[in-house]
Design a protein around this motif. Structure first.
Motif, PDB file in Angstrom:
ATOM      1  N   ASP A 140      -3.166  -7.862  -3.911  1.00 37.23           N
ATOM      2  CA  ASP A 140      -2.758  -6.912  -4.956  1.00 37.23           C
ATOM      3  C   ASP A 140      -3.253  -5.497  -4.672  1.00 37.23           C
ATOM      4  O   ASP A 140      -3.504  -4.732  -5.595  1.00 37.23           O
ATOM      5  N   ARG A 141      -3.380  -5.149  -3.409  1.00 34.05           N
ATOM      6  CA  ARG A 141      -3.976  -3.851  -3.064  1.00 34.05           C
ATOM      7  C   ARG A 141      -3.068  -2.655  -3.313  1.00 34.05           C
ATOM      8  O   ARG A 141      -3.522  -1.530  -3.396  1.00 34.05           O
ATOM      9  N   ASP A 142      -1.754  -2.867  -3.435  1.00 38.96           N
ATOM     10  CA  ASP A 142      -0.828  -1.751  -3.619  1.00 38.96           C
ATOM     11  C   ASP A 142      -0.941  -1.166  -5.026  1.00 38.96           C
ATOM     12  O   ASP A 142      -0.765  -1.873  -6.022  1.00 38.96           O
ATOM     13  N   LEU A 143      -1.224   0.135  -5.088  1.00 40.79           N
ATOM     14  CA  LEU A 143      -1.268   0.854  -6.353  1.00 40.79           C
ATOM     15  C   LEU A 143      -0.087   1.804  -6.498  1.00 40.79           C
ATOM     16  O   LEU A 143       0.343   2.104  -7.605  1.00 40.79           O
ATOM     17  N   MET A 144       0.427   2.294  -5.344  1.00 37.82           N
ATOM     18  CA  MET A 144       1.589   3.172  -5.328  1.00 37.82           C
ATOM     19  C   MET A 144       2.465   2.757  -4.157  1.00 37.82           C
ATOM     20  O   MET A 144       1.957   2.507  -3.062  1.00 37.82           O
ATOM     21  N   LEU A 145       3.756   2.659  -4.397  1.00 43.78           N
ATOM     22  CA  LEU A 145       4.732   2.397  -3.342  1.00 43.78           C
ATOM     23  C   LEU A 145       5.893   3.374  -3.517  1.00 43.78           C
ATOM     24  O   LEU A 145       6.315   3.647  -4.650  1.00 43.78           O
ATOM     25  N   SER A 146       6.379   3.903  -2.410  1.00 42.99           N
ATOM     26  CA  SER A 146       7.518   4.837  -2.431  1.00 42.99           C
ATOM     27  C   SER A 146       7.298   5.993  -3.406  1.00 42.99           C
ATOM     28  O   SER A 146       8.228   6.463  -4.041  1.00 42.99           O
ATOM     29  N   GLY A 147       6.044   6.431  -3.545  1.00 40.95           N
ATOM     30  CA  GLY A 147       5.733   7.574  -4.396  1.00 40.95           C
ATOM     31  C   GLY A 147       5.616   7.280  -5.873  1.00 40.95           C
ATOM     32  O   GLY A 147       5.421   8.198  -6.666  1.00 40.95           O
ATOM     33  N   SER A 148       5.724   6.006  -6.269  1.00 40.89           N
ATOM     34  CA  SER A 148       5.618   5.650  -7.687  1.00 40.89           C
ATOM     35  C   SER A 148       4.414   4.748  -7.919  1.00 40.89           C
ATOM     36  O   SER A 148       4.231   3.756  -7.206  1.00 40.89           O
ATOM     37  N   TRP A 149       3.617   5.099  -8.909  1.00 44.40           N
ATOM     38  CA  TRP A 149       2.481   4.271  -9.280  1.00 44.40           C
ATOM     39  C   TRP A 149       2.999   2.947  -9.833  1.00 44.40           C
ATOM     40  O   TRP A 149       3.914   2.923 -10.651  1.00 44.40           O
ATOM     41  N   LEU A 150       2.398   1.834  -9.417  1.00 41.51           N
ATOM     42  CA  LEU A 150       2.762   0.525  -9.935  1.00 41.51           C
ATOM     43  C   LEU A 150       2.127   0.278 -11.301  1.00 41.51           C
ATOM     44  O   LEU A 150       2.670  -0.458 -12.115  1.00 41.51           O
ATOM     45  N   VAL A 151       0.973   0.872 -11.511  1.00 44.35           N
ATOM     46  CA  VAL A 151       0.317   0.897 -12.821  1.00 44.35           C
ATOM     47  C   VAL A 151       0.322   2.365 -13.228  1.00 44.35           C
ATOM     48  O   VAL A 151      -0.226   3.197 -12.513  1.00 44.35           O
ATOM     49  N   PRO A 152       0.957   2.705 -14.324  1.00 47.80           N
ATOM     50  CA  PRO A 152       1.010   4.120 -14.704  1.00 47.80           C
ATOM     51  C   PRO A 152      -0.394   4.683 -14.941  1.00 47.80           C
ATOM     52  O   PRO A 152      -1.176   4.094 -15.691  1.00 47.80           O
TER      53      PRO A 152
END
Length: 167
Positions: A140-152
């Motif tokens: 679960d290391r991804d916090l942002m992908l393609s310039g968008s935060w996964l958790v606001p």
């Protein structure tokens, strides 16, 4: 071998990452020349708005590798508390840097490269942000992908002022 702590929630990981972006002063910065020669250097930075702002001499390989823009990787923290940022860097002359950004850089780092034309700024706009401590956080290391935060960021309070992002 020590037992790792339980994995952080995505919200806590984002909170910790934003704190590190606000509080840390230095990061490892990786670029590559057009022929693929890697360059890894430590640079001081400020997180301002939605970007990292760093300064380097215009003649350094880091600046040459991203002139006028180019891919960049930035890491914060020790090997067991990593924040890895991939993004696009652009060269910004000190005279073109917004005053608030230059002032924030100077205040945090106690020097002002705007006063010396040998220096340029790198404005790094992240498109991927990952953070992990141990193997149990890798999934679960991804916090942002393609310039968008996964958790606001607005959904987490961070730092002593409890605001999600600087303005």
């Amino acid at each position: 071998m020590s037992t790792p702590e339980p994995p952080r929630t995505p919200e806590q990981r984002l909170r910790d990452t934003l704190d590190r972006l606000r509080e840390d002063e230095d990061a490892w910065v990786a670029t590559a020349s057009s022929d693929g020669t890697p360059c890894l250097v430590p640079l001081s930075f400020v997180w301002h708005g939605d970007a990292l702002v760093m300064a380097t001499r215009r003649t350094n390989p880091t600046a040459a590798n991203v002139t006028p823009t180019g891919p960049i990787r930035v890491t914060l923290g020790p090997t067991r508390d990593v924040v890895l940022i991939e993004g696009e860097a652009e060269i910004v002359e000190g005279t073109a840097l917004p005053a608030a950004t230059g002032d924030a850089f100077a205040a945090k780092l106690t020097w002002d490269p705007r006063k010396d034309s040998r220096w340029v700024y790198l404005r790094v706009t992240p498109y991927t942000v990952r953070a992990w401590r141990e193997v149990n956080e890798l999934a679960d290391r991804d916090l942002m992908l393609s310039g968008s935060w996964l958790v606001p960021p607005s959904s987490v309070a961070s730092g002593t002022d409890r605001s999600p992002l600087p303005s």
